[in-house]
Design a protein around this motif. Structure first.
Motif, PDB file in Angstrom:
ATOM      1  N   ALA A  62       0.839  -1.208   0.000  1.00 49.84           N
ATOM      2  CA  ALA A  62       0.000   0.000   0.000  1.00 49.84           C
ATOM      3  C   ALA A  62       0.871   1.255   0.000  1.00 49.84           C
ATOM      4  O   ALA A  62       0.538   2.247  -0.647  1.00 49.84           O
ATOM      5  CB  ALA A  62      -0.925   0.002   1.217  1.00 49.84           C
ATOM      6  N   TYR A  63       1.992   1.191   0.683  1.00 46.93           N
ATOM      7  CA  TYR A  63       2.857   2.378   0.756  1.00 46.93           C
ATOM      8  C   TYR A  63       3.375   2.766  -0.626  1.00 46.93           C
ATOM      9  O   TYR A  63       3.507   3.945  -0.946  1.00 46.93           O
ATOM     10  CB  TYR A  63       4.025   2.138   1.710  1.00 46.93           C
ATOM     11  N   LEU A  64       3.626   1.757  -1.458  1.00 44.01           N
ATOM     12  CA  LEU A  64       4.130   2.059  -2.797  1.00 44.01           C
ATOM     13  C   LEU A  64       3.060   2.683  -3.691  1.00 44.01           C
ATOM     14  O   LEU A  64       3.346   3.148  -4.780  1.00 44.01           O
ATOM     15  CB  LEU A  64       4.700   0.798  -3.455  1.00 44.01           C
ATOM     16  N   SER A  65       1.822   2.687  -3.238  1.00 39.20           N
ATOM     17  CA  SER A  65       0.789   3.342  -4.035  1.00 39.20           C
ATOM     18  C   SER A  65       0.320   4.668  -3.433  1.00 39.20           C
ATOM     19  O   SER A  65      -0.113   5.551  -4.154  1.00 39.20           O
ATOM     20  CB  SER A  65      -0.377   2.367  -4.267  1.00 39.20           C
ATOM     21  N   THR A  66       0.433   4.809  -2.113  1.00 39.43           N
ATOM     22  CA  THR A  66      -0.102   6.027  -1.502  1.00 39.43           C
ATOM     23  C   THR A  66       0.953   6.841  -0.749  1.00 39.43           C
ATOM     24  O   THR A  66       0.671   7.946  -0.311  1.00 39.43           O
ATOM     25  CB  THR A  66      -1.207   5.688  -0.486  1.00 39.43           C
ATOM     26  N   ALA A  67       2.140   6.267  -0.580  1.00 36.41           N
ATOM     27  CA  ALA A  67       3.190   6.911   0.226  1.00 36.41           C
ATOM     28  C   ALA A  67       2.695   7.229   1.630  1.00 36.41           C
ATOM     29  O   ALA A  67       3.130   8.191   2.254  1.00 36.41           O
ATOM     30  CB  ALA A  67       3.731   8.161  -0.451  1.00 36.41           C
ATOM     31  N   SER A  68       1.740   6.440   2.088  1.00 35.81           N
ATOM     32  CA  SER A  68       1.310   6.597   3.469  1.00 35.81           C
ATOM     33  C   SER A  68       0.845   5.233   3.975  1.00 35.81           C
ATOM     34  O   SER A  68       0.678   4.301   3.196  1.00 35.81           O
ATOM     35  CB  SER A  68       0.179   7.611   3.568  1.00 35.81           C
ATOM     36  N   SER A  69       0.675   5.155   5.294  1.00 35.47           N
ATOM     37  CA  SER A  69       0.263   3.885   5.871  1.00 35.47           C
ATOM     38  C   SER A  69      -1.045   4.076   6.605  1.00 35.47           C
ATOM     39  O   SER A  69      -1.284   5.126   7.181  1.00 35.47           O
ATOM     40  CB  SER A  69       1.324   3.415   6.853  1.00 35.47           C
ATOM     41  N   HIS A  70      -1.887   3.034   6.584  1.00 38.88           N
ATOM     42  CA  HIS A  70      -3.175   3.152   7.251  1.00 38.88           C
ATOM     43  C   HIS A  70      -3.027   3.103   8.755  1.00 38.88           C
ATOM     44  O   HIS A  70      -3.943   3.422   9.481  1.00 38.88           O
ATOM     45  CB  HIS A  70      -4.134   2.070   6.765  1.00 38.88           C
ATOM     46  N   ARG A  71      -1.841   2.663   9.252  1.00 38.29           N
ATOM     47  CA  ARG A  71      -1.747   2.558  10.703  1.00 38.29           C
ATOM     48  C   ARG A  71      -0.524   3.234  11.295  1.00 38.29           C
ATOM     49  O   ARG A  71      -0.285   3.112  12.493  1.00 38.29           O
ATOM     50  CB  ARG A  71      -1.832   1.102  11.140  1.00 38.29           C
ATOM     51  N   ALA A  72       0.230   3.945  10.462  1.00 34.33           N
ATOM     52  CA  ALA A  72       1.362   4.689  11.020  1.00 34.33           C
ATOM     53  C   ALA A  72       1.120   6.167  10.809  1.00 34.33           C
ATOM     54  O   ALA A  72       0.690   6.588   9.741  1.00 34.33           O
ATOM     55  CB  ALA A  72       2.656   4.286  10.338  1.00 34.33           C
ATOM     56  N   ARG A  73       1.356   6.929  11.838  1.00 29.01           N
ATOM     57  CA  ARG A  73       1.191   8.361  11.690  1.00 29.01           C
ATOM     58  C   ARG A  73       2.447   8.946  11.045  1.00 29.01           C
ATOM     59  O   ARG A  73       2.383   9.851  10.220  1.00 29.01           O
ATOM     60  CB  ARG A  73       0.969   8.923  13.086  1.00 29.01           C
ATOM     61  N   TYR A  74       3.596   8.425  11.395  1.00 26.22           N
ATOM     62  CA  TYR A  74       4.856   8.946  10.871  1.00 26.22           C
ATOM     63  C   TYR A  74       5.603   7.840  10.141  1.00 26.22           C
ATOM     64  O   TYR A  74       5.606   6.695  10.573  1.00 26.22           O
ATOM     65  CB  TYR A  74       5.730   9.468  12.008  1.00 26.22           C
ATOM     66  N   ASP A  75       6.264   8.234   9.055  1.00 28.30           N
ATOM     67  CA  ASP A  75       7.035   7.271   8.277  1.00 28.30           C
ATOM     68  C   ASP A  75       8.074   6.548   9.131  1.00 28.30           C
ATOM     69  O   ASP A  75       8.401   5.400   8.876  1.00 28.30           O
ATOM     70  CB  ASP A  75       7.757   7.979   7.127  1.00 28.30           C
ATOM     71  N   ARG A  76       8.602   7.247  10.137  1.00 26.90           N
ATOM     72  CA  ARG A  76       9.676   6.613  10.923  1.00 26.90           C
ATOM     73  C   ARG A  76       9.205   5.349  11.646  1.00 26.90           C
ATOM     74  O   ARG A  76      10.001   4.477  11.947  1.00 26.90           O
ATOM     75  CB  ARG A  76      10.304   7.594  11.896  1.00 26.90           C
ATOM     76  N   GLU A  77       7.890   5.224  11.865  1.00 24.04           N
ATOM     77  CA  GLU A  77       7.378   4.000  12.502  1.00 24.04           C
ATOM     78  C   GLU A  77       7.597   2.775  11.607  1.00 24.04           C
ATOM     79  O   GLU A  77       7.599   1.646  12.069  1.00 24.04           O
ATOM     80  CB  GLU A  77       5.876   4.130  12.792  1.00 24.04           C
ATOM     81  N   LEU A  78       7.745   3.045  10.302  1.00 24.59           N
ATOM     82  CA  LEU A  78       7.882   1.943   9.345  1.00 24.59           C
ATOM     83  C   LEU A  78       9.310   1.416   9.278  1.00 24.59           C
ATOM     84  O   LEU A  78       9.571   0.348   8.746  1.00 24.59           O
ATOM     85  CB  LEU A  78       7.455   2.404   7.947  1.00 24.59           C
TER      86      LEU A  78
END
Ligand code: ATP
Ligand code: MG
Length: 370
Positions: A44-60
Motif C-alpha cells: 500500500a505504501y508504494l501506491s499512496t506513500a502513506s500507511s493506514h496505521r502509522a502516523r509517521y514514516d519513521r514507525e515503518l
C-alpha cells in the motif's frame, strides 16, 4: 495493474524480504505478529506513500535502524515501472519511479492503485465523519488529480483561516485578509463538493448490488451525502454551489469569529450509510458493519476498473476470519479478477483459497512459498 515483485530492507520487522507474486491471488499466511499486515502495508505504501496505521514514516523503519527501503516492480497500462521509497529517520522520504525522483505522492497513485481492507475498516461505518471523508478523499484523489490539488489547497486555506480566527483578537490586522481566505475556501470547497457528490452517486449505484449479494439478498444499503446545509443540489455545477457556500459563510461570519473556528465548509461533510432504512452507524451489527465496509471498498475497486480499465490491487487483511461461511464464499467469488493479496492465520482458510500462490511468513522472514 499488477505488483510483479517486492523487495524490502529494514521495513517494520523485515530485515530483508524479496518475492515474486502471482497476477491472481496471493495468500500471505502465518501466525499472529509475524509480519503479514506489514507486508500489505508495504504494498500500500508504494501506491499512496502513506500507511493506514502509522502516523509517521519513521514507525515503518525497523527498530534500531536508520533507513528503510521498499521497491516494487509494477505492471500498469501495459508498461513496467520500478517504484521505490527510501525512508530515513533523519531526512525526508524519497520516492522514485523508474529512477526518477517524484515530487508528490500523487504521482505514485498514477502508477499503482490499491484498495485496502483491514480490521480497522469497521470504523468506516462506526466512527465519526472524518473516517468516511478520508475514504472518499483517498478514492477520489486516486481517480482525479484535480481533486487532489483542490483538496491540498483547501487544507492550506483551512489552516490559514483557522489561524486568523484563533489569533484575531490579539492581532486585529489579521482580519484584513479574512474575507479573501473565506472566498478562496468557498471556491475550492465548491469543487470538493461537486466531485464528492458525483463520486458518492457512483458509489450509491454500485455498492447496493454488491452488499445485497454479499448479505444473501437480504439487506438493502443506501448512501446519502451530507454537506453544507445551504447547498440544495451538490451535483450542481461548482459555480452554483459557490453562491450557496458564500451565503452560508456570510450568515456564519459572526459565529466563526466568536467560536474562533471555521464553521462553514465541506471539511465537515459526511456520507450516511443506511441498511434497510436504518443508520448503519447506530444500528448495524458487527457482521453487518464489516460487510457494509467491505462492500464500499469492493465498489470503489469496481469504479476504478470502470474508469481506468484496470483493476486496482486489492489488499485484504484478516477479512475471512470474522465472516460467516456464506459471506466468506462471496468474498472468494468476488476476487477472481485482478490481483489480490490476502492474509490469513489458519491452514483451514488456506484450503478455501485453493489455486492461489502462498507465502508463509515467520518473524519477518519468508519461510516458504508455493
Ligand atoms: P496478526 O495476525 O496478529 O494480525 P501480523 O502477522 O499481521 O499479525 P504484523 O502486524 O505485520 O503482524 O506485525 C508483526 C510484528 O512487527 C509485530 O510484532 C510488531 O512488533 C513488529 N513491528 C512493527 N513495527 C516494527 C518496526 N518498526 N520495527 C520492527 N518490528 C516492528
Ligand atoms: Mg495482521
Amino acid at each position: 495493474m499488477i505488483v510483479r515483485s517486492l523487495t524490502l530492507d529494514f521495513f517494520r520487522n523485515y530485515p530483508h524480504f524479496g518475492a515474486e507474486f502471482s497476477p491472481g491471488v496471493n495468500v500471505i499466511w502465518g501466525e499472529n505478529a509475524q509480519g503479514k499486515t506489514n507486508l500489505l502495508e508495504a504494498v500500500a505504501y508504494l501506491s499512496t506513500a502513506s500507511s493506514h496505521r502509522a502516523r509517521y514514516d519513521r514507525e515503518l523503519i525497523q527498530f534500531g535502524v536508520d533507513h528503510a527501503f521498499l521497491q516494487g516492480e509494477v505492471e500498469a497500462r501495459g508498461r513496467r515501472f520500478t517504484l521505490e521509497a527510501r525512508l530515513s529517520r533523519g531526512a525526508r522520504r524519497q520516492l522514485f519511479s523508474n529512477g526518477v525522483r517524484l515530487k508528490t505522492a500523487g504521482e505514485l497513485a498514477g502508477v499503482l492503485t490499491t484498495v485496502l481492507f483491514c480490521p480497522e475498516d469497521l470504523w468506516l461505518i462506526r466512527e465519526g465523519a472524518a473516517v468516511r471523508r478520508r475514504f472518499l478523499d483517498s478514492c477520489i484523489c486516486q481517480l482525479r488529480p484535480r481533486y487532489a490539488e483542490a483538496l491540498a489547497e483547501y487544507r492550506r486555506l483551512y489552516e490559514h483561516k483557522t489561524r486568523i480566527l484563533r489569533d484575531w483578537e490579539e492581532h486585529p490586522s489579521l482580519l484584513d485578509t479574512l474575507d479573501e481566505f473565506s472566498l478562496r475556501m468557498a471556491q475550492t470547497g465548491a469543487l470538493l463538493i461537486h466531485y464528492r457528490a458525483h463520486f458518492i452517486r457512483r458509489l450509491g449505484e454500485v455498492t447496493p448490488a454488491i452488499h445485497r449479494d454479499f448479505s444473501g439478498g437480504r439487506e438493502k444499503l443506501a448512501l446519502t451525502y451530507g454537506t453544507v446545509s445551504t447547498v440544495t443540489d451538490p451535483l450542481a455545477p461548482a459555480k452554483t454551489i459557490l453562491e450557496q457556500l458564500l451565503a452560508h459563510q456570510e450568515s456564519h461570519r459572526r459565529a466563526e469569529l466568536e467560536a474562533r473556528q471555521c464553521l462553514s465548509g465541506p471539511h465537515k461533510d459526511d456520507m450516511e450509510v443506511e441498511l434497510d432504512g436504518l443508520s448503519a452507524r447506530q444500528f448495524a451489527s458487527q457482521g453487518q458493519t464489516r460487510t457494509a465496509a467491505l462492500s464500499l471498498k469492493l465498489a470503489a475497486r469496481e469504479i476504478f476498473y470502470q474508469e481506468t480499465g484496470e483493476w486496482p490491487v486489492l489488499l485484504l487483511d484478516d477479512v475471512l476470519s470474522e465472516l460467516d461461511g456464506k459471506r466468506q464464499e462471496y468474498v472468494l467469488k468476488r476476487i477472481t479478477s485482478g490481483q489480490v493479496f490476502i492474509t490469513c492465520c489458519e491452514e483451514m482458510e488456506l484450503a478455501r483459497l485453493g489455486g492461489a500462490r502462498t507465502f508463509r511468513i515467520r518473524e519477518g522472514t519468508l519461510v516458504g512459498s508455493s
